[in-house]
Design a protein around this motif. Structure first.
Motif, mmCIF file in Angstrom:
data_model
loop_
_atom_site.group_PDB
_atom_site.id
_atom_site.type_symbol
_atom_site.label_atom_id
_atom_site.label_comp_id
_atom_site.label_asym_id
_atom_site.label_seq_id
_atom_site.Cartn_x
_atom_site.Cartn_y
_atom_site.Cartn_z
ATOM 1 N N ARG A 1 -15.140 -4.951 1.179
ATOM 2 C CA ARG A 1 -16.036 -3.909 0.309
ATOM 3 C C ARG A 1 -15.301 -2.968 -0.554
ATOM 4 N N VAL A 2 -14.113 -2.479 0.093
ATOM 5 C CA VAL A 2 -13.464 -1.164 -0.498
ATOM 6 C C VAL A 2 -12.855 -1.939 -1.896
ATOM 7 N N PHE A 3 -12.079 -2.940 -1.789
ATOM 8 C CA PHE A 3 -11.625 -3.534 -3.023
ATOM 9 C C PHE A 3 -12.842 -3.656 -4.069
ATOM 10 N N GLN A 4 -13.951 -4.143 -3.643
ATOM 11 C CA GLN A 4 -15.046 -4.435 -4.471
ATOM 12 C C GLN A 4 -15.593 -3.103 -5.106
ATOM 13 N N ASN A 5 -15.588 -1.993 -4.389
ATOM 14 C CA ASN A 5 -16.118 -0.817 -4.873
ATOM 15 C C ASN A 5 -14.916 -0.068 -5.631
ATOM 16 N N LYS A 6 -14.007 -0.243 -5.454
ATOM 17 C CA LYS A 6 -12.567 0.358 -6.191
ATOM 18 C C LYS A 6 -12.134 -0.505 -7.421
ATOM 19 N N HIS A 7 -12.654 -1.626 -7.583
ATOM 20 C CA HIS A 7 -12.523 -2.661 -8.580
ATOM 21 C C HIS A 7 -11.044 -3.048 -8.672
ATOM 22 N N TYR A 8 -10.674 -3.392 -7.447
ATOM 23 C CA TYR A 8 -9.377 -3.878 -7.532
ATOM 24 C C TYR A 8 -9.365 -5.431 -7.893
ATOM 25 N N ASP A 9 -8.128 -6.080 -8.143
ATOM 26 C CA ASP A 9 -7.936 -7.510 -8.660
ATOM 27 C C ASP A 9 -7.706 -8.016 -7.129
ATOM 28 N N TYR A 10 -8.798 -8.819 -6.679
ATOM 29 C CA TYR A 10 -8.480 -9.325 -5.334
ATOM 30 C C TYR A 10 -9.243 -10.791 -5.269
ATOM 31 N N GLN A 11 -9.227 -11.514 -4.381
ATOM 32 C CA GLN A 11 -9.951 -12.565 -4.071
ATOM 33 C C GLN A 11 -9.905 -12.685 -2.675
ATOM 34 N N PHE A 12 -10.980 -12.474 -2.066
ATOM 35 C CA PHE A 12 -11.322 -12.678 -0.416
ATOM 36 C C PHE A 12 -12.097 -14.051 0.033
ATOM 37 N N VAL A 13 -11.421 -14.358 0.972
ATOM 38 C CA VAL A 13 -12.164 -15.948 1.243
ATOM 39 C C VAL A 13 -12.281 -15.819 3.041
ATOM 40 N N LEU A 14 -13.569 -16.032 2.968
ATOM 41 C CA LEU A 14 -13.986 -16.255 4.491
ATOM 42 C C LEU A 14 -14.047 -17.791 4.579
ATOM 43 N N SER A 15 -13.384 -18.394 5.389
ATOM 44 C CA SER A 15 -13.289 -19.832 5.918
ATOM 45 C C SER A 15 -14.049 -20.384 6.775
ATOM 46 N N ASN B 1 -10.524 6.611 0.146
ATOM 47 C CA ASN B 1 -10.428 7.926 -0.279
ATOM 48 C C ASN B 1 -9.212 8.195 -1.244
ATOM 49 N N THR B 2 -8.604 6.893 -1.574
ATOM 50 C CA THR B 2 -7.586 7.222 -2.578
ATOM 51 C C THR B 2 -7.783 6.486 -4.022
ATOM 52 N N ASP B 3 -7.126 7.084 -4.987
ATOM 53 C CA ASP B 3 -7.399 6.331 -6.216
ATOM 54 C C ASP B 3 -7.044 4.800 -6.113
ATOM 55 N N ARG B 4 -7.302 4.025 -6.770
ATOM 56 C CA ARG B 4 -7.251 2.536 -6.931
ATOM 57 C C ARG B 4 -5.758 2.409 -7.123
ATOM 58 N N LYS B 5 -5.103 1.397 -6.520
ATOM 59 C CA LYS B 5 -3.557 1.129 -6.825
ATOM 60 C C LYS B 5 -3.287 -0.064 -7.619
ATOM 61 N N PRO B 6 -2.313 -0.287 -8.396
ATOM 62 C CA PRO B 6 -1.968 -1.555 -9.044
ATOM 63 C C PRO B 6 -1.762 -2.433 -8.349
ATOM 64 N N LEU B 7 -2.568 -2.992 -7.469
ATOM 65 C CA LEU B 7 -2.530 -4.221 -6.663
ATOM 66 C C LEU B 7 -3.306 -5.305 -6.895
ATOM 67 N N ARG B 8 -2.765 -6.401 -6.598
ATOM 68 C CA ARG B 8 -3.258 -7.701 -6.866
ATOM 69 C C ARG B 8 -3.274 -8.511 -5.416
ATOM 70 N N TRP C 1 0.799 -1.100 0.107
ATOM 71 C CA TRP C 1 -0.171 0.117 -0.127
ATOM 72 C C TRP C 1 1.015 1.144 0.027
ATOM 73 N N PHE C 2 1.655 1.269 0.843
ATOM 74 C CA PHE C 2 2.525 2.633 0.895
ATOM 75 C C PHE C 2 3.925 2.643 -0.028
ATOM 76 N N ARG C 3 4.222 1.464 -0.715
ATOM 77 C CA ARG C 3 5.192 1.295 -1.798
ATOM 78 C C ARG C 3 4.871 0.579 -2.606
ATOM 79 N N PRO C 4 3.808 1.171 -3.616
ATOM 80 C CA PRO C 4 3.554 0.299 -4.788
ATOM 81 C C PRO C 4 4.407 0.203 -5.776
ATOM 82 N N ASN C 5 5.378 1.386 -5.738
ATOM 83 C CA ASN C 5 6.599 1.023 -6.589
ATOM 84 C C ASN C 5 7.605 -0.070 -6.545
ATOM 85 N N LEU C 6 7.199 -0.671 -5.282
ATOM 86 C CA LEU C 6 8.116 -1.957 -5.040
ATOM 87 C C LEU C 6 7.460 -3.096 -5.086
#
Length: 374
Positions: free
Chosen positions: A329-343, A289-296, A233-238
Motif C-alpha cells: 500500500r505504501v509503495f502504491q501510494n508513493k508511486h514506487y517501481d515495484y511488484q508485489f506478489v501474493l502467491s 512519512n518519507t519522500d519516495r526513494k529511488p528504489l525498484r 532503505w537506509f543506504r540508497p546511495n549504495l
C-alpha cells in the motif's frame, strides 16, 4: 499449520488476479495474486546443463571482523525445571518488547560464495547482486541461483554481473547472530557488508565492483529479505534494487530499540504496541512519512505465510502477509517501481513459488525503471 489468508481481504490493497500459472507482466508495476499451481519454467532444465563461470569461496570469521564481533547466541539451559525458566517473555505492559533470559557471546564463521560469469567485461567495475542466507546451510541453494543467472546472462535477459552469497552468523530469530544481523532494522548490516565483505570479494575474485547504486541489488529470504529491504532503505546511495521472498517486515528486532520499537514493522506501519509503553514520536512509520526513494523492488508473500511464531509476543506486529500488504500500500501510494506478489497455495519462503517466479523476477528487477505502467 499457518492460516490461509484471503487475497481480497478488505485490509489489503487491491491486486490483480492472474490466471493460474501466469506471472505478472514484465512492463507492469503493482500488486498481483499468483494462482495455486507453481510449475518451474523450462529455463531450470537449461540451468542444470549450461557451463558455469567461476565460483570462488572463502570464509569469514569473527576474529577478523570489526563488526558483529563477538557474535551472540541463545544460551537456554538444556534442562529447565518445568520448562519455563528459559522461555522468552514480553515486558510487563508492553507485549512488543521481548525479554530473553539467556543470551551470551560466541564466535562465528561464515561462508561467502562468489559467482563470476564467463566473459565478464574486463577493466571496469561490474554490477552485482548480493544475497543473505548463503552457503550450504542457507535457506536457498546459492549454486541454483548461480546456474540460473548464468543462463539469463547468456540469453541477454540480464547484464553480466557477479552474484555474492553471504552466510549468516548462525542461529535463528531473536537472540541469535542471524537475527541480530538481519532483523535489526538499520543500516548496520549494509555498512558491515560494504567495509568487510565487498573488499574481500574484490580481493578473492580479482574483480572491481561497481559503486553505482543502479548496478547493485540486494536479495534475501525471510529475515535476510528484511535485511535486503534495510540495506536499500537506509543506504540508497549504495543499493537501488531489492528482491525478497517472504521478507520478515515484522517486529523481530532484538535487542529492543526504543527509537524504533516496532523494528521492520515500522518501515510500513505505525508501532502497534501498548499506547502507554513508548513515546508517540518513536512509533511513526518510516516509508509513509518519507519522500519516495529511488528504489525498484520485487517481493513475494505466500497466502499461508508466517503468523505469530513466538507466543510471548502478541503485539499486533507479527503477521507476515499483513506486513507485506501494508508495504504494498505504501509503495502504491508513493508511486514506487515495484511488484508485489501474493502467491496462493504457498508457505513461508515457498520453494515451488521461488522456482516459478525467480527467472522473471530477476529480469524485472534489472529492467530500467522508466516506462513501466500500472
Amino acid at each position: 499449520m499457518m492460516p490461509q489468508r484471503d487475497p481480497h481481504n478488505p485490509l489489503y490493497p487491491k491486486a490483480t488476479d492472474l490466471p493460474d500459472e501466469q506471472l505478472p507482466p514484465a512492463n507492469r508495476i503493482g500488486n498481483f495474486i499468483l494462482g495455486p499451481t507453481h510449475t518451474p519454467p523450462r529455463i531450470w532444465d537449461t540451468a542444470q546443463t549450461t557451463p558455469h563461470g567461476r565460483i570462488v569461496s572463502f570464509t569469514l570469521s569473527s576474529q577478523e571482523s570489526h563488526g558483529y564481533s563477538p557474535g551472540i547466541t541463545r544460551t537456554d539451559p538444556f534442562a529447565c525445571p518445568q520448562g519455563s525458566g528459559s522461555e522468552p517473555y514480553s515486558q510487563p505492559g508492553d507485549p512488543s518488547h521481548l525479554i530473553l533470559p539467556h543470551t551470551g557471546s560466541t564466535d562465528w564463521t561464515r561462508p561467502v560464495d562468489l559467482y563470476i560469469p564467463q566473459n565478464l567485461p574486463r577493466g571496469k567495475p561490474v554490477p552485482f547482486l548480493i544475497f543473505g542466507d548463503g552457503g550450504e546451510n542457507g535457506i536457498y541453494p546459492g549454486r541454483d541461483l548461480f546456474a540460473l543467472v548464468d543462463v539469463l546472462i547468456s540469453q541477454h535477459r540480464l547484464p553480466p554481473m557477479v552474484i555474492i552469497g553471504v552466510g549468516s552468523g548462525g542461529g535463528d530469530a531473536q537472540g541469535s547472530e542471524r537475527g541480530r544481523e538481519y532483523d535489526t532494522f538499520s543500516g548496520a548490516y549494509a555498512d558491515w557488508v560494504e567495509h568487510e565483505v565487498l573488499p574481500r570479494v574484490e580481493k578473492h575474485g580479482h574483480i572491481t565492483l561497481s559503486h553505482n547504486p543502479d548496478d547493485r541489488a540486494t536479495m534475501g529470504f525471510s529475515s535476510s529479505g528484511a535485511a535486503a529491504f534495510a540495506m536499500a532503505w537506509f543506504r540508497p546511495n549504495l543499493y537501488h534494487r531489492v528482491l525478497a521472498y517472504s521478507p520478515t517486515l515484522v517486529n523481530q528486532q532484538w535487542p529492543h530499540d526504543p527509537a524504533l520499537p516496532g523494528g521492520a514493522w515500522q518501515l510500513h506501519s505505525p508501532w502497534a504496541g501498548a499506547p502507554h509503553a513508548q513515546p508517540p514520536q518513536s512509533g511513526a512509520a518510516l516509508a509513509p512519512n518519507t519522500d519516495r526513494k529511488p528504489l525498484r523492488v520485487w517481493y513475494e508473500m505466500g497466502d499461508q505465510d508466517l503468523f505469530y511464531p513466538v507466543r510471548a509476543l502478541p503485539d499486533g506486529m507479527h503477521d507476515w502477509v499483513l506486513a507485506g500488504e501494508n508495504m504494498a500500500r505504501v509503495f502504491q501510494n508513493k508511486h514506487y517501481d515495484y511488484q508485489f506478489v501474493l502467491s496462493r497455495n504457498a508457505n513461508h519462503v515457498d520453494g515451488p513459488t521461488i522456482e516459478q517466479t525467480l527467472p522473471e523476477a530477476l529480469e524485472w528487477l534489472w529492467a530500467p525503471s522508466h516506462g513501466n505502467t500500472h
